[in-house]
Scaffold this motif. Structure first.
Motif, mmCIF file in Angstrom:
data_model
loop_
_atom_site.group_PDB
_atom_site.id
_atom_site.type_symbol
_atom_site.label_atom_id
_atom_site.label_comp_id
_atom_site.label_asym_id
_atom_site.label_seq_id
_atom_site.Cartn_x
_atom_site.Cartn_y
_atom_site.Cartn_z
ATOM 1 N N UNK A 82 -2.169 15.808 24.398
ATOM 2 C CA UNK A 82 -1.071 15.998 23.452
ATOM 3 C C UNK A 82 0.122 15.170 23.904
ATOM 4 N N UNK A 83 0.799 14.577 22.928
ATOM 5 C CA UNK A 83 2.006 13.808 23.217
ATOM 6 C C UNK A 83 3.124 14.272 22.294
ATOM 7 N N UNK A 84 4.354 14.212 22.804
ATOM 8 C CA UNK A 84 5.542 14.457 22.002
ATOM 9 C C UNK A 84 6.416 13.222 22.085
ATOM 10 N N UNK A 85 6.823 12.705 20.934
ATOM 11 C CA UNK A 85 7.530 11.432 20.874
ATOM 12 C C UNK A 85 8.880 11.593 20.182
ATOM 13 N N UNK A 86 9.898 10.948 20.718
ATOM 14 C CA UNK A 86 11.197 10.903 20.069
ATOM 15 C C UNK A 86 11.448 9.492 19.586
ATOM 16 N N UNK A 87 11.840 9.359 18.319
ATOM 17 C CA UNK A 87 12.120 8.047 17.753
ATOM 18 C C UNK A 87 13.336 8.086 16.855
ATOM 19 N N UNK A 88 13.586 6.994 16.160
ATOM 20 C CA UNK A 88 14.787 6.889 15.332
ATOM 21 C C UNK A 88 14.609 7.473 13.943
ATOM 22 N N UNK A 89 13.363 7.737 13.547
ATOM 23 C CA UNK A 89 13.113 8.285 12.232
ATOM 24 C C UNK A 89 11.635 8.296 11.921
ATOM 25 N N UNK A 90 11.251 8.825 10.745
ATOM 26 C CA UNK A 90 9.829 8.943 10.398
ATOM 27 C C UNK A 90 9.077 7.613 10.421
ATOM 28 N N UNK A 91 9.683 6.551 9.878
ATOM 29 C CA UNK A 91 8.990 5.259 9.830
ATOM 30 C C UNK A 91 8.745 4.721 11.237
ATOM 31 N N UNK A 92 9.736 4.873 12.103
ATOM 32 C CA UNK A 92 9.572 4.427 13.484
ATOM 33 C C UNK A 92 8.448 5.189 14.174
ATOM 34 N N UNK A 93 8.442 6.503 14.021
ATOM 35 C CA UNK A 93 7.430 7.322 14.674
ATOM 36 C C UNK A 93 6.037 7.027 14.128
ATOM 37 N N UNK A 94 5.950 6.803 12.831
ATOM 38 C CA UNK A 94 4.654 6.465 12.242
ATOM 39 C C UNK A 94 4.139 5.156 12.829
ATOM 40 N N UNK A 95 5.039 4.209 13.042
ATOM 41 C CA UNK A 95 4.641 2.945 13.639
ATOM 42 C C UNK A 95 4.144 3.113 15.067
ATOM 43 N N UNK A 96 4.783 4.008 15.831
ATOM 44 C CA UNK A 96 4.349 4.268 17.208
ATOM 45 C C UNK A 96 2.944 4.870 17.209
ATOM 46 N N UNK A 97 2.697 5.817 16.315
ATOM 47 C CA UNK A 97 1.377 6.449 16.254
ATOM 48 C C UNK A 97 0.302 5.447 15.830
ATOM 49 N N UNK A 98 0.655 4.548 14.922
ATOM 50 C CA UNK A 98 -0.301 3.513 14.523
ATOM 51 C C UNK A 98 -0.617 2.594 15.703
ATOM 52 N N UNK A 99 0.384 2.291 16.503
ATOM 53 C CA UNK A 99 0.162 1.449 17.687
ATOM 54 C C UNK A 99 -0.751 2.152 18.690
ATOM 55 N N UNK A 100 -0.564 3.453 18.859
ATOM 56 C CA UNK A 100 -1.424 4.220 19.765
ATOM 57 C C UNK A 100 -2.863 4.241 19.250
ATOM 58 N N UNK A 101 -3.009 4.411 17.929
ATOM 59 C CA UNK A 101 -4.355 4.446 17.347
ATOM 60 C C UNK A 101 -5.071 3.111 17.500
#
Length: 416
Positions: A384-403
């Motif tokens: 499990x990971x918990x991520x802090x970002x600047x907003x939904x689009x930023x966080x979605x991009x981080x998750x896509x990069x992880x995938x």
């Protein structure tokens, strides 16, 4: 400690508050007024001034009223001692006032009171008695004991001397922020807003005084609209410092004269305000203290072009609770994501996860092995990971990069 005024006279006057200021001047801090361009832009106000009572002695405004009340006790009353009931800020205010005035103080707290708060109260020299499963039982015990022993019971809010002491916040606010049009103040039992409202209206009747309550303890507006005290059967809010069920006689009578409106905010909005105060104003506030900022940033108020005072009434929150509040606040601000990953090559691949999060400009708040369930593949490690970002689009991009990492798949994700 009621005065001898007739029914037609104000219970607390501007003169009472001025006298209280002289009485407590050598004891309390004149707390700072911090203007915030960020919060002005977020709220649409011309300016926002934060009155920082969280940096007051004992961490809240409560020392003002407690000292003003206890300083007026007769020699016989001082000799008999003082008793109060509180699970929080009032306890420490009374305890410190007793220490400064050389008055023995006893604080009755409920069984649910955190040990840290009990120790803080004892640190000011008070005796602490744990009695009752909830605050109401502690209150009953304290008042009954006062009747039996002759100790003076110092009420947390329903007392004219308490209100006058809390009103000194309003005097300072007006002097530090003379352009003020509206002030936002938390309401629990109503002592703080009654005092601030009286102080401000005495000098500038057109200043708007707006109370703020959590949705789970919103008793004041129904009471003021009905013209009689309405009591809630129970309360449910993260803002325990203002989790009262009703106003009482003194505060209700004063609030009817000086409070222009009351708005309610959700616990999620309060958590977001706690988070923003820490991040943007570098200020640690408890939930009750952050509620007025939550109101300023909500859709409940129209503050366009106004100069708005926001009273941050206290900062007594332990680090674990503050961390939980800020994480909840980041969720509310849509700046936090949680995900469950399936990882091959543990722990080597974890390094790739960390590097990817950092390269995407996000903060990794949590990374830990999760408990395996029946849906997990035997040759993958659940993480499990918990991520802090600047907003939904930023966080979605981080998750896509992880995938997109070799040996990593995103099994579940939450951006809410």
């Amino acid at each position: 400690m009621s005065g001898n005024r007739s029914a037609s006279e104000p219970r607390v006057t501007g003169a009472d508050i001025e006298a209280a200021r002289e009485r407590i001047a050598d004891v309390v801090h004149r707390t700072p007024l911090d203007t915030s361009r960020t919060f002005a832009e977020m709220s649409g106000a011309a300016s926002v001034g934060l009155k920082l009572e969280n940096v007051q002695r004992t961490g809240s405004f409560k020392i003002r009223g407690a000292y003003n009340t206890m300083a007026q006790l007769s020699p016989a009353e001082r000799e008999a001692g003082v008793i109060a009931s509180s699970a929080g800020n009032h306890a420490q205010g009374v305890a410190l006032a007793g220490q400064l005035l050389d008055i023995e103080t006893t604080i009755v707290v409920p069984e649910v009171t955190p040990a840290a708060k009990i120790e803080a109260t004892r640190g000011y020299g008070a005796e602490v008695v744990v009695e009752g499963d909830i605050y109401e039982r502690s209150y009953e015990y304290a008042t009954e004991r006062a009747d039996e022993t002759g100790e003076t019971f110092v009420h947390p809010f329903d007392d004219e001397a308490i209100v006058a002491g809390q009103g000194t916040v309003g005097l300072e606010l007006r002097e530090q922020y003379p352009e003020i049009d509206t002030v936002l103040v938390s309401i629990g039992g109503g002592g703080l807003i009654s005092g601030i409202g009286t102080a401000l209206k005495a000098r500038e009747p057109d200043v708007r005084v707006i109370g703020v309550q959590p949705e789970g303890a919103a008793h004041a507006k129904p009471s003021l609209e009905a013209g009689e005290i309405r009591e809630l059967p129970d309360v449910d809010t993260v803002a325990e410092g203002i989790a009262d069920t009703r106003l009482l006689e003194t505060t209700f009578a004063i609030a009817r004269e000086v409070v222009d409106d009351v708005v309610s905010v959700s616990d999620r909005e309060i958590a977001a305000a706690v988070t923003l105060l820490a991040e943007r104003a570098k200020t640690v506030a408890e939930s009750a203290g952050a509620a007025p900022l939550a109101a300023a940033l909500s859709d409940e108020l129209e503050l366009g072009g106004e100069h708005v005072g926001v009273v941050i009434s206290g900062g007594n929150v332990n680090l674990t609770e503050h961390a939980e509040l800020t994480r909840a606040g980041l969720h509310e601000l849509e700046r936090y994501a949680e995900a469950r990953l399936a990882v091959a090559g543990w722990p080597t691949t974890v390094g790739d996860v960390v590097e990817t999060v950092e390269s995407e400009g996000a903060e990794l708040d949590v990374l830990e092995r999760a408990r395996r369930t029946s849906v997990d593949e035997p040759n993958r490690v659940p993480v499990t990971v918990g991520l802090e970002g600047s907003g939904p689009a930023h966080l979605e991009g981080v998750l896509e990069a992880l995938a997109g990492l070799e040996g990593v798949s995103v099994v579940e994700r939450s951006l809410e």
